[in-house]
Scaffold this active site. Structure first.
Site, short mmCIF file in Angstrom:
data_model
loop_
_atom_site.label_atom_id
_atom_site.label_comp_id
_atom_site.label_asym_id
_atom_site.label_seq_id
_atom_site.Cartn_x
_atom_site.Cartn_y
_atom_site.Cartn_z
N HIS A 54 0.77 -113.46 -33.80
CA HIS A 54 1.11 -113.93 -32.46
C HIS A 54 2.29 -114.90 -32.51
O HIS A 54 2.66 -115.39 -33.58
CB HIS A 54 -0.12 -114.60 -31.83
CG HIS A 54 -1.19 -113.61 -31.46
ND1 HIS A 54 -2.36 -113.99 -30.88
CD2 HIS A 54 -1.24 -112.26 -31.58
CE1 HIS A 54 -3.10 -112.91 -30.64
NE2 HIS A 54 -2.44 -111.84 -31.08
N GLU A 56 2.63 -117.99 -31.65
CA GLU A 56 2.36 -119.33 -32.17
C GLU A 56 2.39 -119.34 -33.69
O GLU A 56 2.95 -120.24 -34.33
CB GLU A 56 0.98 -119.83 -31.72
CG GLU A 56 0.81 -119.93 -30.21
CD GLU A 56 0.29 -118.66 -29.58
OE1 GLU A 56 0.73 -117.55 -29.96
OE2 GLU A 56 -0.56 -118.76 -28.69
N CYS A 88 -5.18 -118.36 -32.31
CA CYS A 88 -4.03 -119.26 -32.38
C CYS A 88 -4.43 -120.71 -32.16
O CYS A 88 -3.75 -121.62 -32.64
CB CYS A 88 -2.98 -118.85 -31.35
SG CYS A 88 -2.22 -117.28 -31.76
N ALA A 166 18.50 -84.74 -3.70
CA ALA A 166 18.95 -83.45 -4.23
C ALA A 166 19.51 -82.64 -3.07
O ALA A 166 19.13 -82.86 -1.91
CB ALA A 166 17.78 -82.69 -4.86
N THR A 200 8.34 -81.45 -10.34
CA THR A 200 9.55 -81.85 -11.06
C THR A 200 9.64 -81.11 -12.40
O THR A 200 10.72 -80.69 -12.81
CB THR A 200 9.53 -83.38 -11.29
OG1 THR A 200 9.45 -84.01 -10.02
CG2 THR A 200 10.76 -83.86 -12.02
N GLY A 308 9.31 -86.46 -7.71
CA GLY A 308 9.93 -85.93 -6.51
C GLY A 308 9.22 -86.43 -5.26
O GLY A 308 8.30 -87.26 -5.34
N LEU A 311 4.94 -86.37 -4.96
CA LEU A 311 4.16 -87.38 -5.69
C LEU A 311 4.60 -88.79 -5.32
O LEU A 311 3.77 -89.69 -5.14
CB LEU A 311 4.28 -87.15 -7.21
CG LEU A 311 3.49 -88.10 -8.09
CD1 LEU A 311 2.01 -88.07 -7.75
CD2 LEU A 311 3.69 -87.76 -9.57
C1 AOF Z 1 -1.31 -115.44 -28.00
N1 AOF Z 1 -0.10 -115.24 -28.55
O1 AOF Z 1 1.56 -113.96 -29.17
C2 AOF Z 1 -0.30 -112.99 -28.15
C3 AOF Z 1 -1.55 -113.22 -27.55
O2 AOF Z 1 -5.56 -108.11 -31.16
P1 AOF Z 1 -4.68 -109.31 -31.23
O3 AOF Z 1 -5.09 -110.27 -32.31
O4 AOF Z 1 -3.22 -108.99 -31.28
O5 AOF Z 1 -4.93 -110.13 -29.86
C4 AOF Z 1 -4.46 -109.64 -28.66
C5 AOF Z 1 -4.84 -110.58 -27.55
O6 AOF Z 1 -4.36 -111.88 -27.86
C6 AOF Z 1 -4.17 -110.21 -26.23
O7 AOF Z 1 -5.00 -109.38 -25.45
C7 AOF Z 1 -3.97 -111.56 -25.57
O8 AOF Z 1 -5.17 -112.00 -24.95
C8 AOF Z 1 -3.67 -112.41 -26.76
N2 AOF Z 1 -2.25 -112.25 -27.06
N3 AOF Z 1 -2.01 -114.44 -27.50
O9 AOF Z 1 -1.76 -116.57 -27.96
C9 AOF Z 1 0.45 -114.07 -28.63
N4 AOF Z 1 0.21 -111.76 -28.24
ZN ZN Z 2 -3.05 -115.76 -30.41
#
Ligand code: AOF
Ligand code: ZN
Length: 385
Positions: A54, A56, A88, A166, A200, A308, A311
């Site tokens: 992530h 962080e 995190c 079109a 389409t 198109g 839809l």
């Molecule tokens: C954060 N920082 O950069 C992201 C977050 O399966 P994982 O471990 O990748 O977790 C995905 C979940 O974590 C996502 O659904 C969201 O709630 C959180 N994503 N959180 O603090 C991040 N990508």
């Molecule tokens: Zn996280």
């Protein structure tokens, strides 16, 4: 510099970083993070791809020992659950950051405020809602899916200044010029799924893929790009040609149909198409609401409808479209040419579908309008006057 100004500046930087994941984090949210010590950035990071660290974690790793006592700016509330990666909140506490500033709460039911509560309980100062509107704009689909069980739906259309898509013969190459068409590829590239109608497919045999190279997609996470969105064909009676061009291309194609006889389904499967059988709506066509619910269950965040008039009209009338992206080319095609939406039943002014104009921009020689549905609480334009 006041703390408010510093907070906004650093959050703006975190939002820019998050945007580097625009085309690659799916189905995860785009998230950026900056660590700041005495007004100076000591580490930054963003979330690149689901399964990878992530934002962080990347920022803490970049800061090393300088994370201690720092302020963390992160566009989304830090997670406090074990997903594909560890929480995190734990990483921030271990790094001993002093303060955490977030753009928005994580709408994921596994988090939703608990990450912030955990940080506060551990004595970390927390501030939320900094540049919240911009932070939320990073992830409209993720938020909609987590809170409402539906994807965020954009409908894209290209027309002449007089609203024609079109000629009467069906000839439509090209209504808009190349800059606008590139812009559409960027919209596709950020989408989890691209939806079109069988009409389409039968007429145009479209590819529905992303044809932009790394240079045209301003993102750092380029090694696997372009990630192809799921192609979805709304095909009530399962008329999909087995030699359709999109079936030969990398990426998956899903046919949404009301036809449940095993034989045509098996034939479609044999050429690599997935088939999803859904109950019909009252008009006897694929129920778009149920299709969108199904897509959300498959972790589809952002849907782009490129279809198109049939839809596109059904989608607009259903109220399921969150955003309309309309490219207008500065030419006139005349009233014998085809229109944008088939909207039977609209006869009086009060039946009009009203939209709110969010943005007007020139893209090359063409015009791009972005519109959205009025919020339910918003009074009609007439009442505002
Ligand atoms: C954060 N920082 O950069 C992201 C977050 O399966 P994982 O471990 O990748 O977790 C995905 C979940 O974590 C996502 O659904 C969201 O709630 C959180 N994503 N959180 O603090 C991040 N990508
Ligand atoms: Zn996280």
């Amino acid at each position: 510099m006041s703390l408010d100004v510093l907070d906004a500046q650093m959050m703006a930087r975190a939002i820019l970083l998050a945007r580097r994941g625009l085309y690659s984090t799916d189905p995860n949210p785009r998230v950026g993070c900056v660590l700041v010590q005495d007004g100076e950035i000591v580490g930054e990071g963003f979330h690149r791809r689901a399964g990878e660290p992530h934002a962080e974690r990347n920022a803490i790793d970049a800061a090393g020992p300088r994370a201690r006592g720092a302020t963390t700016y992160v566009t989304l509330e830090p997670c406090c659950h074990y997903g594909r990666t560890p929480p995190c909140t734990d990483a921030l506490l271990t790094a001993k950051v002093a303060r955490v500033v977030v753009g928005m709460e994580d709408p994921n039911p596994l988090v939703r405020g608990r990450g912030l509560a955990r940080l506060r309980a551990a004595g970390v100062e927390v501030r939320t809602g900094v540049l919240e509107r911009d932070a939320r704009a990073l992830n409209p689909g993720f938020e909609r899916r987590m809170r409402g069980g539906l994807p965020y739906v954009r409908c894209k259309l290209a027309a002449s200044l007089d609203g024609r898509t079109a000629m009467a013969s069906g000839e439509s190459k090209w209504v808009t010029a190349s800059d606008a068409r590139h812009d559409v590829h960027r919209l596709r590239a950020r989408s989890s799924a691209v939806v079109t109608g069988i009409g389409t497919v039968l007429v145009d045999d479209p590819s529905m893929n992303v044809r932009l190279g790394p240079k045209e997609l301003p993102s750092l996470s380029l090694d696997e790009l372009p990630r192809q969105p799921l192609r979805v064909v709304v095909d009530t009676r399962l008329r999909m040609p087995l030699d359709a061009r999109m079936l030969q291309l990398p990426g998956a194609t899903l046919i949404a149909t009301c036809e449940h006889s095993p034989k045509p389904i098996a034939r479609a499967n044999a050429v690599g198409a997935e088939v999803c059988v859904l109950p019909p709506d009252p008009a006897g066509r694929v129920d778009l609401y149920l299709l969108l619910r199904y897509l959300a269950e498959r972790e589809i965040n952002e849907v782009l409808i490129e279809a198109g008039p049939t839809l596109a009209g059904a989608a607009m009338a259903s109220g399921l479209v969150d955003e309309l992206v309309l490219y207008l080319a500065p030419h006139l095609m005349g009233d014998a040419a085809r229109g944008l939406f088939h909207l039977p039943g609209i006869e009086r002014m009060e039946q009009r579908i009203g939209l709110v104009l969010d943005e007007v921009r020139r893209v090359g020689v063409d015009l791009r309008l972005r519109l959205r549905r009025p919020e339910p609480w918003e009074p009609k334009a007439e009442e505002q006057r």
